[in-house]
Write a protein that holds these residues in place. Structure first.
Motif, short mmCIF file in Angstrom:
data_model
loop_
_atom_site.label_atom_id
_atom_site.label_comp_id
_atom_site.label_asym_id
_atom_site.label_seq_id
_atom_site.Cartn_x
_atom_site.Cartn_y
_atom_site.Cartn_z
N THR A 1 -22.13 8.78 35.75
CA THR A 1 -20.67 8.76 35.55
C THR A 1 -20.02 7.83 36.58
O THR A 1 -19.12 7.06 36.25
N TYR A 2 -20.52 7.88 37.83
CA TYR A 2 -19.97 7.03 38.89
C TYR A 2 -20.17 5.55 38.54
O TYR A 2 -19.26 4.74 38.65
N TYR A 3 -21.36 5.25 38.06
CA TYR A 3 -21.71 3.86 37.70
C TYR A 3 -20.80 3.37 36.56
O TYR A 3 -20.22 2.29 36.62
N ILE A 4 -20.67 4.20 35.54
CA ILE A 4 -19.87 3.80 34.37
C ILE A 4 -18.39 3.68 34.76
O ILE A 4 -17.70 2.74 34.35
N ALA A 5 -17.91 4.63 35.58
CA ALA A 5 -16.50 4.60 36.01
C ALA A 5 -16.21 3.30 36.76
O ALA A 5 -15.18 2.65 36.54
N ASN A 6 -17.14 2.90 37.63
CA ASN A 6 -16.93 1.66 38.40
C ASN A 6 -16.86 0.45 37.47
O ASN A 6 -16.02 -0.43 37.67
N ILE A 7 -17.71 0.43 36.45
CA ILE A 7 -17.69 -0.71 35.52
C ILE A 7 -16.39 -0.71 34.72
O ILE A 7 -15.77 -1.75 34.50
N MET A 8 -15.94 0.48 34.31
CA MET A 8 -14.69 0.55 33.54
C MET A 8 -13.49 0.19 34.43
O MET A 8 -12.56 -0.48 33.99
N PHE A 9 -13.54 0.60 35.70
CA PHE A 9 -12.44 0.26 36.61
C PHE A 9 -12.39 -1.26 36.81
O PHE A 9 -11.33 -1.88 36.82
N GLU A 10 -13.58 -1.83 36.94
CA GLU A 10 -13.71 -3.29 37.10
C GLU A 10 -13.06 -4.00 35.90
O GLU A 10 -12.36 -5.00 36.06
N LYS B 1 -27.25 9.58 10.79
CA LYS B 1 -26.24 9.64 11.84
C LYS B 1 -24.87 9.28 11.26
O LYS B 1 -24.78 8.72 10.16
N VAL B 2 -23.83 9.56 12.04
CA VAL B 2 -22.47 9.22 11.61
C VAL B 2 -22.00 8.02 12.43
O VAL B 2 -21.86 8.11 13.65
N PRO B 3 -21.78 6.86 11.75
CA PRO B 3 -21.33 5.68 12.49
C PRO B 3 -19.81 5.63 12.64
O PRO B 3 -19.10 6.01 11.73
N ILE B 4 -19.33 5.18 13.80
CA ILE B 4 -17.91 4.86 13.94
C ILE B 4 -17.81 3.44 14.48
O ILE B 4 -18.65 3.01 15.27
N ARG B 5 -16.79 2.70 14.02
CA ARG B 5 -16.64 1.30 14.41
C ARG B 5 -15.77 1.18 15.64
O ARG B 5 -14.75 1.84 15.76
N THR B 6 -16.17 0.32 16.56
CA THR B 6 -15.34 0.06 17.73
C THR B 6 -15.55 -1.38 18.20
O THR B 6 -16.46 -2.05 17.74
N SER B 7 -14.66 -1.83 19.09
CA SER B 7 -14.76 -3.21 19.56
C SER B 7 -15.41 -3.26 20.94
O SER B 7 -15.57 -2.23 21.59
N ASP B 8 -15.77 -4.45 21.36
CA ASP B 8 -16.49 -4.64 22.60
C ASP B 8 -15.54 -4.53 23.80
O ASP B 8 -15.11 -5.54 24.37
N ARG B 9 -15.21 -3.27 24.15
CA ARG B 9 -14.41 -2.97 25.34
C ARG B 9 -15.17 -1.93 26.12
O ARG B 9 -15.70 -0.98 25.53
N SER B 10 -15.23 -2.09 27.44
CA SER B 10 -16.03 -1.19 28.27
C SER B 10 -15.74 0.29 27.95
O SER B 10 -14.57 0.70 27.95
#
Ligand code: NAD
Length: 294
Positions: free
Chosen positions: A242-251, A178-187
């Motif tokens: 998508t609805y579930y994830i959007a709500n968490i990101m909005f939060e 697989k191809v890894p990309i690094r990211t930080s713990d942000r929703s």
């Protein structure tokens, strides 16, 4: 294989866990996958056997290779069987309380030097990590569906993850092909942070009468070279997801671009979740010929 990872544990053998266990066994790692109950384990194992069978049909694996891969893969319903794993990748139900309880149990059972990784799409890696004592050895490994085919894995570090563990995780992901990309713990990490506002904006454009479902999909496919338009993708992913994830990101961010539009909420409330329920932005009665509904 990487020098330090000799045995891989996977928690959950659903859609994602079965895929992760499969690619681990395919890459040569002795792999053990734990499920909550035998019936789920058998279902997940059958999905892996079927998926490997497709590789054989296509000629990308021999029947012998498939048998070797399956021999490297064990199933269990007991936490204790994960005790000697060097990394445990968790892909259980997306529920904070269930995950935290599971991590607490896992922390007691698995050898202290092992790394824990969560495949969560939306929960905070830091919050999951705090259910354990492994604050330097806890990461996110965000695979994409379907795991055996999708190349990308987001590797997520928290403010306490050691750089050595992150480097090891990058090598491990590469060793899975697989191809890894690094990211930080942000929703939302990288991909959902960019993708979710785009999908939500497509729905807003539809609500404002900018174009029909079909024309917006055609526009992004033919105008931008995307493999599928936003509404085809929404129906594929599942509108409730998508609805579930959007709500968490909005939060998390409190920004309008992450707020789910009213039409998305109404479709979810009505049980129109996309392909899996037969209706979403398209009618999927004939799966080979979806008909736009808006
Ligand atoms: P799923 O419902 O298909 O599978 C979850 C499995 O976990 C179930 O089989 C369940 O029996 C099992 N489980 C629950 N508690 C358990 C426990 N204590 N021990 C062992 N097994 C347990 O869900 P999924 O779609 O595979 O999602 C799993 C994780 O992957 C979630 O965190 C989700 O956010 C993430 N994810 C999903 C996708 C996707 O497209 N579905 C993509 C990326 C990440």
């Amino acid at each position: 294989m990487t020098e330090v990872i000799r045995k891989v544990g996977v928690l959950g053998c659903g859609l994602m866990g079965s895929g992760i266990a499969q690619v681990s066994a395919m890459a040569g790692y002795p792999t053990i996958v734990k499920e909550a109950a035998d019936e789920f384990l058998q279902k997940g194992m059958a999905a892996i056997e079927k998926s490997l069978g497709k590789f054989v049909e296509k000629g990308s694996l021999t029947a012998e290779q498939r048998a070797e891969m399956l021999a490297r893969l064990k199933g269990t319903t007991r936490f204790e069987d994960l005790s000697d794993c060097d990394i445990v990748i968790e892909a259980i139900t997306e529920n904070l309380q269930v995950k935290r309880e599971t991590y607490a149990a896992l922390d007691e059972t698995v050898k202290p030097e092992a790394v824990f990784a969560s495949n969560t799409s939306s929960l905070s890696i830091t919050e999951l990590m705090m259910a354990t004592k492994r604050v330097d050895r806890f990461i996110g490994l965000h695979f994409f569906n379907p795991v055996p085919l999708m190349k990308l894995v987001e590797v997520v570090g928290t403010i306490t993850t050691s750089s050595e563990v992150l480097d090891r995780a990058m090598k491990f992901v590469a060793s899975l092909g697989k191809v890894p990309i690094r990211t930080s713990d942000r929703s939302g990490f990288i991909v959902n942070r960019l993708l979710v506002p785009y999908l939500l904006d497509s729905i807003r454009a539809l609500e404002e009468g900018v174009g029909t479902v079909e024309d917006i999909d055609k526009g992004m496919k033919l105008g931008c070279g995307y493999p599928m338009g936003p509404f085809t993708l929404l129906d594929y992913v599942g509108l409730e997801t998508t609805y579930y994830i959007a709500n968490i990101m909005f939060e998390e961010f409190r920004e309008k671009r992450f707020a789910p539009p009213p039409l998305l909420k109404r479709l979810v409330l009505a049980g129109h979740h996309g392909r899996k329920t037969g209706r979403g932005f398209y009618d999927h009665s004939d799966p080979n010929n979806p008909k736009p509904l808006f």
